[in-house]
Design an enzyme around this catalytic site. Structure first.
Site, PDB file in Angstrom:
ATOM      1  N   ALA A  75      48.852  10.265 -42.604  1.00  0.00           N
ATOM      2  CA  ALA A  75      48.380  10.156 -42.957  1.00  0.00           C
ATOM      3  C   ALA A  75      47.919  10.355 -45.026  1.00  0.00           C
ATOM      4  O   ALA A  75      47.205  11.225 -44.497  1.00  0.00           O
ATOM      5  CB  ALA A  75      47.073   7.994 -42.656  1.00  0.00           C
ATOM      6  N   GLY A 122      48.992  10.769 -38.275  1.00  0.00           N
ATOM      7  CA  GLY A 122      50.059  10.289 -38.629  1.00  0.00           C
ATOM      8  C   GLY A 122      51.418  10.290 -38.190  1.00  0.00           C
ATOM      9  O   GLY A 122      51.977   9.372 -38.269  1.00  0.00           O
TER      10      GLY A 122
END
Ligand SMILES: CCCCCCC/C=C/C(=O)SCCNC(=O)CCNC(=O)[C@H](O)C(C)(C)COP(=O)(O)OP(=O)(O)OC[C@H]1O[C@@H](n2cnc3c(N)ncnc32)[C@H](O)[C@@H]1OP(=O)(O)O
Length: 716
Positions: free
Chosen positions: A61, A100
Site C-alpha cells: 500500500a 499489500g
C-alpha cells in the site's frame, strides 16, 4: 497507473506502473480494478497475468496515503474480486512483493517468482497489520505457525524460502513474465477451486489455545510496548477460529485500532526518516546528490580491540579487502583469533568475504584506499596514529576515525590532507549495530563525506552525517540524560526504579543496566580526562560542583570501589560473578546511596516515575534542540534515526524529537521550565532557544521544524 495489454494466446497482461516500487496508490488500485473488469468482460481472454513495472512486483500500500483521508477503490474488495473471478490470475513476482503487494499476490490463483525476489508482510514494522486479507489468507496457505512468524516479525523472505513455505508455486531464473504467461496459458480453463485461498482451512497446531497464548506472551515480551505485534497475533488467531468472512471482519476491526494510532504515525515517520537521512547535506554546501563517492576496494583497520574487530568483519562481509593492524605480535594474534571466530560464527548462509591480512607493519597500508582508526579513545594516542598514517599512506587515502566523541578536526590537523579526514562512529558490536555516525569536520571535503556515507550503506548500515562537536549527536545528547539519572539517585531514587521507568517507556535496558553492561570505567576515563574527577580536580572544590554547575560524583565513587559493572560482577547492580549478565538489585548500592545522601545533607524523597521519565528524557531532548540550533544535525529526523538505531530508543515512539512533538512542545517546555526552576544549578534543564521558538511558532508538525531551525540559526 496499471497498463493493460492483450497477449496472443488469450492472455491479458496487467502491469502495475507506479515506480519505483509500484505502491498501491489510489490511482494504481483504480487501474487494477478497471483493467481486471476489462479482462473479465473480454470473452477472448482466458487467463490474466499480473506483474509490476521496473523489476518490482509491488512494495505494498502507498504509505504516504495513510496520513490523509483514504480515497479510491479499497484494497480488500479489489483483491476479493481477483480471487472470486472465474478466470485464473497469475502473479509474476520480480523484485519485491511486500505488504499489500503480497496480499494482492495471495488473491491471485498462482504465484511465480524470480529466484532473486523477496516477499513478506512488513506492516507490523509500520505499526499496522496486513489488513488486505493477509492475516486470513497466509495462514490458510502456509499454516498458522509459519504465517504467525512472518506477520509478527515482518521479515522479508527469499524466493527460495517462499517456495519451501508454499507461498509461491514456482521459481524462475530468467524471464519471469515469459514463464508466467506460458504457465497462464497452460492452466486456462482449469477449475480454480482451492486455488482460492479464502476457501481453505488453515493448518493449526494441535493445542491451538495454548499455542496462541504462548505467541501472545512472546510478542509482548519482544514488543516493549508496541501494539501492532499483539494485534497481528489476534488477527491470525481469528483465521484459525473463525470462518473467512468473520476473520476478515476481525482483521478490519484490529486494523482500525492501529491505523490512526500514535505508534503507527511514529513508525511510519521512522520509515521515511530513515530514507531522508540518506539525502544529507552539510553547512558548507556538500550534498548527497552532487558529491561523488570514491570506490573502496581495499581498507585498513588500525587497532583490533572490540570495535576494530567488528569493523573489520563488517568491511569483509561487504566484500572489501582488509589489512588489520596492531602494534605488537601478541595483540595481533589476539585480534586474529577474535576476527576469525567472528567470521566463522557469521559464515553460514553469507556471501563471499573480501581477503584479510594481519600485520604490525604500517608500511602495508600503501595500497589501501581507506583507513579506519579504532585505537584507544585517547586524543594524544589518536593524534600520533594520524601523524603516522599521514606519513605512510598515499596523500589521497581517506582517513577515518572511530572516535565516539573526540575532536575530528584536531586529528585532521595532524595530516597532510585534512580534507580527507572524517569520523566514522560505529556502535558496538560494530558488525551488528545498524548505525553509523559520519562526522564531518570544518575541512572535510564533499567527496570524503560522500565516500563514508556510501561505505556505510555498503556495510548495510544507516548512515547519518553530523557535525563535529564533543560527543557528536548521540553521545552529546546522552550526557544530560545520564546526569539526570545520577541526580535522581542523589535525590532518593534507586537504580532499579529509574531503570524500570525507562524500560516501561520502551528502552531495551535502563540507563544503569546499560552502564553496567558497557563498563563504568569508560565514562570514568572520559571524566578524568576532562578534569571532572581524579587528580585534575582543583583542591578544595566541592565534590558535588564542577565548573560552576551541579555534578554527581556517584559513578566515580563506584569505580573507585572497583565496581565497574558486569565485568567485575558488581556495578550499580550485583551479578552472579564477573561476566554474568543477570542484574540483581544490590543492598550494598542502597546503603551506599543512603550514606552518601547523609554525608552531603541530602533529604531523600520518593521520586515519582513521571519525574524520572521527564527529567531524563526532556534533558536529552533539550540537548537535541541545541544540537539542531548549532547545526550539528540538519533536521530532527537525523537525531531520531541516530537514537532509534544506535541507542535503543523504542522505534514505536519515533525517536526523541518525534516524541517531543507527540507529547506537545509546549508541555516539554513547561516541564523543563518547572525543573529548571527547581534545579537552577543544572543548566541542561534550561529550555533551549529553539524549543521556545517552536512553541512560539504554534507547535508546527515535525516536518516543518527545519524552516524554524533555519530562522533561529540565522539569528543566533
Ligand atoms: C485502511 C486502509 C489501508 C489498507 C492497507 C492494507 C494493508 C496493507 C498495508 C501495506 O501494504 S503497508 C506497506 C507495506 N510495505 C512495506 O512496508 C514496504 C516498504 N518499502 C520497503 O521496504 C523498501 O522501500 C523496498 C520496497 C524494499 C525497496 O527498498 P529500496 O532500498 O530499493 O528503496 P527505498 O529507498 O526503500 O524506496 C524507494 C522509494 O520508494 C518509497 N517507497 C517504498 N515503499 C513504499 C510504499 N509502500 N509506499 C510509499 N512509498 C514507498 C520510499 O519511500 C522511497 O522514496 P524516496 O525516499 O525515494 O522518496
Amino acid at each position: 497507473m496499471a497498463r493493460y495489454v492483450r497477449i496472443p494466446g488469450s492472455i491479458a497482461l496487467i502491469t502495475l506502473a507506479n515506480p519505483p516500487v509500484n505502491a498501491l496508490s489510489a490511482a494504481v488500485r483504480r487501474g487494477i480494478t478497471e483493467t481486471l473488469s476489462r479482462a473479465i468482460a473480454d470473452p477472448e481472454v482466458k487467463a490474466v497475468v499480473l506483474c509490476g513495472e521496473n523489476g518490482n512486483f509491488c512494495g505494498g500500500a502507498d504509505i504516504k496515503e495513510f496520513a490523509g483521508p483514504m480515497s479510491g477503490p479499497g484494497l480488500v474488495p479489489m483483491i476479493d474480486a481477483i480471487e472470486a473471478g472465474e478466470k485464473p490470475v497469475v502473479a509474476a513476482i520480480e523484485g519485491v512483493a511486500l505488504g499489500g503487494g503480497l496480499e494482492l499476490a495471495l488473491g491471485c490463483h498462482y504465484r511465480i517468482a524470480h529466484c532473486k525476489a523477496r516477499v513478506g508482510l512488513p506492516e507490523v514494522t509500520l505499526g499496522l497489520l496486513p489488513a488486505a486479507g493477509g492475516t486470513q489468507r497466509l495462514p490458510r496457505l502456509i499454516g498458522l505457525s509459519a504465517a504467525l512468524d512472518l506477520i509478527t516479525t515482518g521479515r522479508h523472505v527469499s524466493a527460495q524460502e517462499a517456495l519451501q513455505l508454499g507461498i509461491v508455486d514456482r521459481l524462475t531464473e530468467g524471464d519471469t513474465l515469459g514463464v508466467a504467461v506460458e504457465f497462464a496459458q497452460s492452466i486456462a480453463g482449469q477449475p480454480l477451486g482451492s486455488r482460492r485461498l479464502s476457501t481453505r482451512t488453515p493448518a493449526c497446531p494441535a493445542d491451538l489455545d495454548s499455542f496462541l497464548q504462548g505467541a501472545l506472551v512472546q510478542v509482548r515480551r519482544r514488543a516493549r510496548g508496541a501494539m501492532a505485534p499483539e494485534a497481528c497475533v489476534r488477527a491470525v488467531g481469528a483465521a484459525a477460529t473463525l470462518p473467512y468472512s468473520q476473520g476478515m471482519q476481525r482483521e478490519q476491526e484490529l486494523m482500525a485500532s492501529l491505523f490512526r494510532s500514535a505508534q503507527a504515525r511514529a513508525l511510519q515517520y521512522c520509515f521515511f526518516s530513515q530514507r531522508l537521512v540518506g539525502r544529507w547535506s552539510t553547512p558548507s554546501g556538500a550534498r548527497w546528490d552532487s558529491a561523488e563517492p570514491r570506490p573502496i576496494r581495499r581498507a585498513a583497520v588500525i587497532g583490533l580491540g572490540t570495535m576494530g574487530r567488528g569493523i573489520a568483519v563488517s568491511l569483509l562481509q561487504a566484500g572489501i579487502a582488509v589489512v588489520a593492524v596492531e602494534t605488537d605480535e601478541q595483540q595481533l594474534e589476539a585480534g586474529r583469533r577474535a576476527v576469525t571466530a567472528l567470521l566463522e560464527r557469521r559464515a553460514q548462509g553469507r556471501g563471499s568475504e573480501g581477503p584479510l591480512r594481519f600485520t604490525t607493519d604500517l608500511q602495508q597500508l600503501r595500497q589501501v584506499e581507506l583507513v579506519i582508526e579504532a585505537v584507544f579513545e585517547d586524543l594524544a594516542v589518536k593524534k600520533q596514529v594520524f601523524r603516522q598514517l599521514s606519513a605512510v599512506c598515499p596523500a589521497d587515502t581517506l582517513l577515518c576515525t572511530n572516535t565516539s566523541g573526540l575532536d575530528v578536526e584536531q586529528l585532521a590537523a595532524c595530516t597532510r590532507s585534512p580534507e580527507l579526514v572524517v569520523g566514522t562512529h560505529f556502535f558496538g558490536p560494530a558488525h551488528v549495530m545498524k548505525l553509523l555516525e559520519v562526522v564531518y569536520g570544518p575541512r572535510s571535503s564533499p567527496v570524503a563525506v560522500a565516500t563514508a556515507m556510501h561505505l556505510g550503506k555498503r556495510l548495510g548500515k544507516v548512515s547519518v552525517a553530523v557535525g563535529n562537536c564533543p560527543g557528536f549527536v548521540g553521545n552529546r545528547m546522552l550526557k544530560p540524560y545520564l546526569e539526570q539519572a545520577h541526580f535522581l539517585l542523589e535525590e532518593g531514587a534507586a537504580p532499579e526504579q529509574v531503570d524500570q521507568a525507562l524500560e516501561e517507556f520502551g528502552f531495551a535496558m535502563g540507563v544503569f543496566r546499560v552502564a553496567d553492561l558497557s563498563g563504568l570505567d569508560v565514562g570514568w576515563r572520559v571524566r578524568k580526562e576532562a578534569g571532572l574527577t581524579g587528580p585534575g580536580v582543583a583542591p578544595g572544590e566541592s565534590p558535588r560542583r564542577r565548573q560552576g554547575r551541579r555534578y554527581s560524583p556517584l559513578p566515580d565513587l563506584l569505580c573507585e570501589q572497583g565496581r565497574l559493572g558486569q565485568k567485575t560482577g558488581r556495578g550499580w547492580y550485583l551479578y552472579e560473578g564477573p561476566g554474568a549478565r543477570e542484574a540483581r538489585p544490590d543492598p550494598w548500592t542502597h546503603s551506599f546511596l543512603q550514606q552518601y545522601r547523609q554525608q552531603h545533607g541530602l533529604q531523600p524523597r520518593a521520586v515519582p516515575q513521571q519525574e524520572v521519565l521527564e527529567r531524563c528524557l526532556y534533558a536529552l531532548i533539550n540537548e537535541g534542540f541545541r544540537v539542531l540550533e548549532d547545526g550539528i544535525a540538519t533536521g530532527p529526523e537525523d537525531i531520531d534515526i541516530i537514537y532509534v538505531f544506535g541507542y535503543g530508543w523504542p522505534r514505536h515512539r519515533g525517536g526523541p524529537m518525534f516524541h517531543a512533538g507527540a507529547v506537545g512542545l509546549a508541555t516539554v517546555l513547561d516541564r523543563l521550565e518547572h525543573y529548571h526552576h527547581a534545579h537552577p544549578d543544572i543548566p541542561n534543564l534550561q529550555p533551549s532557544a529553539l524549543l521556545r521558538r517552536l512553541v512560539a511558532s504554534g507547535n508546527p508538525p515535525i516536518q516543518k521544524w527545519r524552516e524554524v531551525i533555519r530562522r533561529v540559526r540565522s539569528q543566533l
